[in-house]
Motif scaffolding. Structure first.
Motif, PDB file in Angstrom:
ATOM      1  N   ILE A  21       0.837  -1.201   0.000  1.00 49.72           N
ATOM      2  CA  ILE A  21       0.000   0.000   0.000  1.00 49.72           C
ATOM      3  C   ILE A  21       0.872   1.251   0.000  1.00 49.72           C
ATOM      4  CG2 ILE A  21      -1.648   1.342   1.372  1.00 49.72           C
ATOM      5  CD1 ILE A  21      -2.833  -1.359   2.292  1.00 49.72           C
ATOM      6  N   ILE A  22       1.899   1.260   0.825  1.00 46.13           N
ATOM      7  CA  ILE A  22       2.781   2.432   0.900  1.00 46.13           C
ATOM      8  C   ILE A  22       3.488   2.670  -0.426  1.00 46.13           C
ATOM      9  CG2 ILE A  22       4.901   3.328   1.980  1.00 46.13           C
ATOM     10  CD1 ILE A  22       4.009   1.918   4.557  1.00 46.13           C
ATOM     11  N   ILE A  23       3.951   1.598  -1.074  1.00 43.68           N
ATOM     12  CA  ILE A  23       4.647   1.729  -2.354  1.00 43.68           C
ATOM     13  C   ILE A  23       3.707   2.298  -3.418  1.00 43.68           C
ATOM     14  CG2 ILE A  23       5.641   0.402  -4.260  1.00 43.68           C
ATOM     15  CD1 ILE A  23       6.898  -1.413  -2.144  1.00 43.68           C
ATOM     16  N   ASN A  24       2.470   1.825  -3.463  1.00 48.90           N
ATOM     17  CA  ASN A  24       1.529   2.342  -4.459  1.00 48.90           C
ATOM     18  C   ASN A  24       1.183   3.801  -4.216  1.00 48.90           C
ATOM     19  OD1 ASN A  24       0.260   0.208  -6.468  1.00 48.90           O
ATOM     20  ND2 ASN A  24       0.717  -0.883  -4.580  1.00 48.90           N
ATOM     21  N   ILE A  25       1.058   4.203  -2.953  1.00 47.97           N
ATOM     22  CA  ILE A  25       0.786   5.609  -2.648  1.00 47.97           C
ATOM     23  C   ILE A  25       1.944   6.482  -3.104  1.00 47.97           C
ATOM     24  CG2 ILE A  25       0.485   7.274  -0.778  1.00 47.97           C
ATOM     25  CD1 ILE A  25      -1.095   5.129   0.724  1.00 47.97           C
ATOM     26  N   LEU A  26       3.176   6.052  -2.787  1.00 50.32           N
ATOM     27  CA  LEU A  26       4.349   6.820  -3.194  1.00 50.32           C
ATOM     28  C   LEU A  26       4.464   6.883  -4.713  1.00 50.32           C
ATOM     29  CD1 LEU A  26       6.998   5.562  -0.597  1.00 50.32           C
ATOM     30  CD2 LEU A  26       5.808   7.762  -0.632  1.00 50.32           C
ATOM     31  N   ALA A  27       4.166   5.768  -5.395  1.00 52.64           N
ATOM     32  CA  ALA A  27       4.234   5.761  -6.859  1.00 52.64           C
ATOM     33  C   ALA A  27       3.217   6.718  -7.457  1.00 52.64           C
ATOM     34  CB  ALA A  27       4.008   4.342  -7.382  1.00 52.64           C
ATOM     35  N   ALA A  28       1.995   6.733  -6.905  1.00 50.00           N
ATOM     36  CA  ALA A  28       0.961   7.638  -7.418  1.00 50.00           C
ATOM     37  C   ALA A  28       1.358   9.091  -7.220  1.00 50.00           C
ATOM     38  CB  ALA A  28      -0.369   7.351  -6.717  1.00 50.00           C
ATOM     39  N   LEU A  29       1.917   9.408  -6.035  1.00 44.96           N
ATOM     40  CA  LEU A  29       2.348  10.779  -5.779  1.00 44.96           C
ATOM     41  C   LEU A  29       3.486  11.178  -6.703  1.00 44.96           C
ATOM     42  CD1 LEU A  29       2.244  10.833  -1.858  1.00 44.96           C
ATOM     43  CD2 LEU A  29       0.648  11.929  -3.447  1.00 44.96           C
ATOM     44  N   LEU A  30       4.410  10.245  -6.961  1.00 47.15           N
ATOM     45  CA  LEU A  30       5.537  10.546  -7.843  1.00 47.15           C
ATOM     46  C   LEU A  30       5.063  10.817  -9.262  1.00 47.15           C
ATOM     47  CD1 LEU A  30       8.577  10.692  -8.392  1.00 47.15           C
ATOM     48  CD2 LEU A  30       8.567   8.223  -8.734  1.00 47.15           C
ATOM     49  N   LYS A 254       4.645   8.491 -20.505  1.00 46.30           N
ATOM     50  CA  LYS A 254       4.028   7.988 -19.290  1.00 46.30           C
ATOM     51  C   LYS A 254       4.279   6.494 -19.126  1.00 46.30           C
ATOM     52  CE  LYS A 254       0.304  11.409 -19.119  1.00 46.30           C
ATOM     53  NZ  LYS A 254      -1.148  11.634 -19.036  1.00 46.30           N
ATOM     54  N   THR A 255       4.330   5.777 -20.235  1.00 48.77           N
ATOM     55  CA  THR A 255       4.572   4.337 -20.171  1.00 48.77           C
ATOM     56  C   THR A 255       5.943   4.042 -19.580  1.00 48.77           C
ATOM     57  OG1 THR A 255       3.180   4.000 -22.117  1.00 48.77           O
ATOM     58  CG2 THR A 255       4.688   2.227 -21.523  1.00 48.77           C
ATOM     59  N   ALA A 256       6.976   4.792 -20.055  1.00 54.26           N
ATOM     60  CA  ALA A 256       8.332   4.563 -19.551  1.00 54.26           C
ATOM     61  C   ALA A 256       8.432   4.931 -18.078  1.00 54.26           C
ATOM     62  CB  ALA A 256       9.327   5.378 -20.374  1.00 54.26           C
ATOM     63  N   VAL A 261       8.747   3.114 -12.255  1.00 58.12           N
ATOM     64  CA  VAL A 261       8.221   3.059 -10.887  1.00 58.12           C
ATOM     65  C   VAL A 261       7.895   1.629 -10.502  1.00 58.12           C
ATOM     66  CG1 VAL A 261       6.305   3.759  -9.415  1.00 58.12           C
ATOM     67  CG2 VAL A 261       7.356   5.426 -10.935  1.00 58.12           C
ATOM     68  N   GLN A 262       7.277   0.880 -11.406  1.00 57.98           N
ATOM     69  CA  GLN A 262       6.936  -0.508 -11.104  1.00 57.98           C
ATOM     70  C   GLN A 262       8.189  -1.359 -10.904  1.00 57.98           C
ATOM     71  OE1 GLN A 262       4.292  -1.859 -14.155  1.00 57.98           O
ATOM     72  NE2 GLN A 262       2.710  -0.360 -13.661  1.00 57.98           N
ATOM     73  N   ALA A 263       9.222  -1.105 -11.701  1.00 57.56           N
ATOM     74  CA  ALA A 263      10.470  -1.858 -11.537  1.00 57.56           C
ATOM     75  C   ALA A 263      11.097  -1.572 -10.179  1.00 57.56           C
ATOM     76  CB  ALA A 263      11.444  -1.495 -12.662  1.00 57.56           C
ATOM     77  N   LEU A 267      11.772  -4.308  -7.137  1.00 54.26           N
ATOM     78  CA  LEU A 267      13.076  -4.511  -6.494  1.00 54.26           C
ATOM     79  C   LEU A 267      12.978  -4.347  -4.979  1.00 54.26           C
ATOM     80  CD1 LEU A 267      15.449  -2.675  -9.011  1.00 54.26           C
ATOM     81  CD2 LEU A 267      15.248  -5.136  -8.631  1.00 54.26           C
ATOM     82  N   LEU A 268      12.178  -3.365  -4.537  1.00 54.85           N
ATOM     83  CA  LEU A 268      12.012  -3.165  -3.096  1.00 54.85           C
ATOM     84  C   LEU A 268      11.327  -4.361  -2.453  1.00 54.85           C
ATOM     85  CD1 LEU A 268      12.286  -1.351  -0.643  1.00 54.85           C
ATOM     86  CD2 LEU A 268      10.125  -0.260  -1.269  1.00 54.85           C
ATOM     87  N   LEU A 269      10.270  -4.860  -3.100  1.00 57.89           N
ATOM     88  CA  LEU A 269       9.591  -6.049  -2.582  1.00 57.89           C
ATOM     89  C   LEU A 269      10.528  -7.258  -2.556  1.00 57.89           C
ATOM     90  CD1 LEU A 269       6.097  -5.718  -4.294  1.00 57.89           C
ATOM     91  CD2 LEU A 269       6.619  -5.418  -1.874  1.00 57.89           C
ATOM     92  N   LEU A 270      11.348  -7.391  -3.595  1.00 61.01           N
ATOM     93  CA  LEU A 270      12.298  -8.507  -3.634  1.00 61.01           C
ATOM     94  C   LEU A 270      13.289  -8.428  -2.486  1.00 61.01           C
ATOM     95  CD1 LEU A 270      13.322 -10.974  -5.228  1.00 61.01           C
ATOM     96  CD2 LEU A 270      14.778  -9.406  -6.522  1.00 61.01           C
ATOM     97  N   TYR A 271      13.730  -7.209  -2.175  1.00 61.75           N
ATOM     98  CA  TYR A 271      14.684  -7.019  -1.064  1.00 61.75           C
ATOM     99  C   TYR A 271      14.037  -7.362   0.278  1.00 61.75           C
ATOM    100  CZ  TYR A 271      17.580  -4.573   2.349  1.00 61.75           C
ATOM    101  OH  TYR A 271      18.347  -4.248   3.442  1.00 61.75           O
TER     102      TYR A 271
END
Length: 398
Positions: A21-30, A254-256, A261-263, A267-271
């Motif tokens: 949830i936190i990652i998606n919020i940060l991605a949306a804000l970015l 926007k696609t790139a 952001v998804q990549a 990586l964060l989830l993998l860590y």
């Protein structure tokens, strides 16, 4: 539950869900912060005010199209297409930004030496002042009257969304008029040429498909006969060295940006969850996603209004040939006679029908003058043959 790498991972960990949830919020804000300042009039944009249809159209017309990513000093021969990135009124207290120091002089010198500038703007800027163009009263969105010029041949109706009338320079040729005055002009500058249109709407993804706007744009490129078309993505901020001043802001699709952001999130989830065991991966069905409906409709209208049926046939036939060669396991460079002989070796495949179909395509492609009825009939025959015969070769199109 989390979607990662095309599989579904199930876990009861509260920390996992909280982290997602936190990652998606940060991605949306970015993304919101980045795209807040991204110009709408961009060749990467497939929305109503984007220019992606215009960018692809130049390629379909056989022209080399590039985006300006350096100073104006890097320009070579051809046409510079510049669409101002401002639309409607500015908030109170704000002013139109000035050009970087030296950028206008560099661009004007390039035109005098033989370049062609096509400018779509409804604003007075450093560039319009340098060109001697004055903008007068505003006019509402309506059809405008094209004059009898080479730029408006076969264009009986031009549609604008609204702009400002132009006070053309001396000896300028008026291309189109509104009830209040000229809205598109052309004039020579040294050995080069300048075309100014006071409304960017005719070249947007929405506007280019209306009336005869696409014919108007195609005529401009036909008359100027450029070796290449360079799109100025910065709307006036393109400059890159001390002489031209400033640095061009790169335009990222926007696609790139979303992929980046998804990549980073992956990586964060993998860590965080490295070495932890979850449930068995389950394949995730992927839904096809395409460009906006506005963009798809625009490209269909461009093919129809631009009388580009031959281009459509080339594209459809290329897909048919690729499916045929893949199904038979042969290279795409194989000769037609050889592929017909391969089909004859398979009793369940209609080799005679394929021979007639390829013969019809061969007659129509070099001849030109393809009617819409002929195109539809030929595409229908290709699709029927593909559906009935390629299934025998282990290939079925869904």
């Amino acid at each position: 539950m989390c979607l990662t790498g095309g599989v579904v991972i199930r876990t009861g960990k509260t920390t996992f869900l909280a982290g997602l949830i936190i990652i998606n919020i940060l991605a949306a804000l970015l993304l919101q912060r980045y795209f807040a300042g991204t110009p709408e009039y961009s060749t990467y944009n497939a929305g109503p005010r984007g220019l992606k249809a215009l960018y692809l159209l130049t390629g379909e017309l056989g022209l080399t199209n590039i985006r300006l990513e350096d100073s104006y000093r890097s320009l070579s021969d051809g046409v510079l297409m510049r669409v101002e990135n401002r639309f409607g009124g500015l908030p109170a207290g704000l002013e139109i930004p000035s050009e970087p120091e030296g950028a206008v002089d560099t661009l004007m010198q390039w035109v005098r030496e033989g370049g062609s500038l096509v400018l779509f703007t409804s604003w007075e800027t450093d560039l319009t002042r340098a060109l001697g163009i004055e903008l007068g009263d505003s006019f509402g969105g309506a059809e405008v009257k094209p004059e009898e010029t080479a730029f408006t041949a076969d264009a009986g109706k031009l549609v604008f969304a609204g702009g400002r009338c132009l006070e053309p320079v001396k000896d300028a040729e008026v291309i189109a008029r509104s009830p209040k005055g000229a809205v598109a002009v052309s004039f020579a500058l040294g050995r080069g040429r300048v075309i100014v249109v006071s409304d960017p709407y005719p070249v947007t993804n929405k506007g280019i498909s209306e009336g005869d706007n696409v014919i108007f744009v195609a005529n401009i490129l036909r008359v100027l006969q450029p070796s290449r078309v360079t799109f100025d993505e910065s709307g006036g901020a393109a400059a890159g060295d001390a002489a031209a001043g400033g640095v061009a802001r790169p335009v990222v699709s926007k696609t790139a940006a979303a992929a980046g952001v998804q990549a980073a999130a992956a990586l964060l989830l993998l860590y965080i969850f490295w070495g932890r065991r979850f449930g068995r991966p389950v394949p995730l069905l992927r839904a096809d996603t395409g460009p906006s409906a506005q963009y798809v409709n625009t490209m269909a209208n461009i093919y129809r209004q631009g009388r580009a049926r031959e281009i459509a046939l080339e594209s459809i036939y290329a897909g048919f040939w690729q499916s045929l060669t893949r199904a038979l396991g042969v290279p795409g460079s194989i000769e037609k006679k050889e592929i017909i002989n391969l089909c004859r070796q398979r009793r369940e495949m209609d080799s005679d029908g394929l021979e007639r179909l390829l013969g019809s395509v061969g007659k129509l492609r070099p001849g030109g003058g393809l009617s819409e009825a002929e195109l539809f009939a030929l595409v229908h025959d290709m699709e029927n043959w593909r559906r009935e015969n390629l299934k025998h070769a282990g290939y079925v199109r869904h």
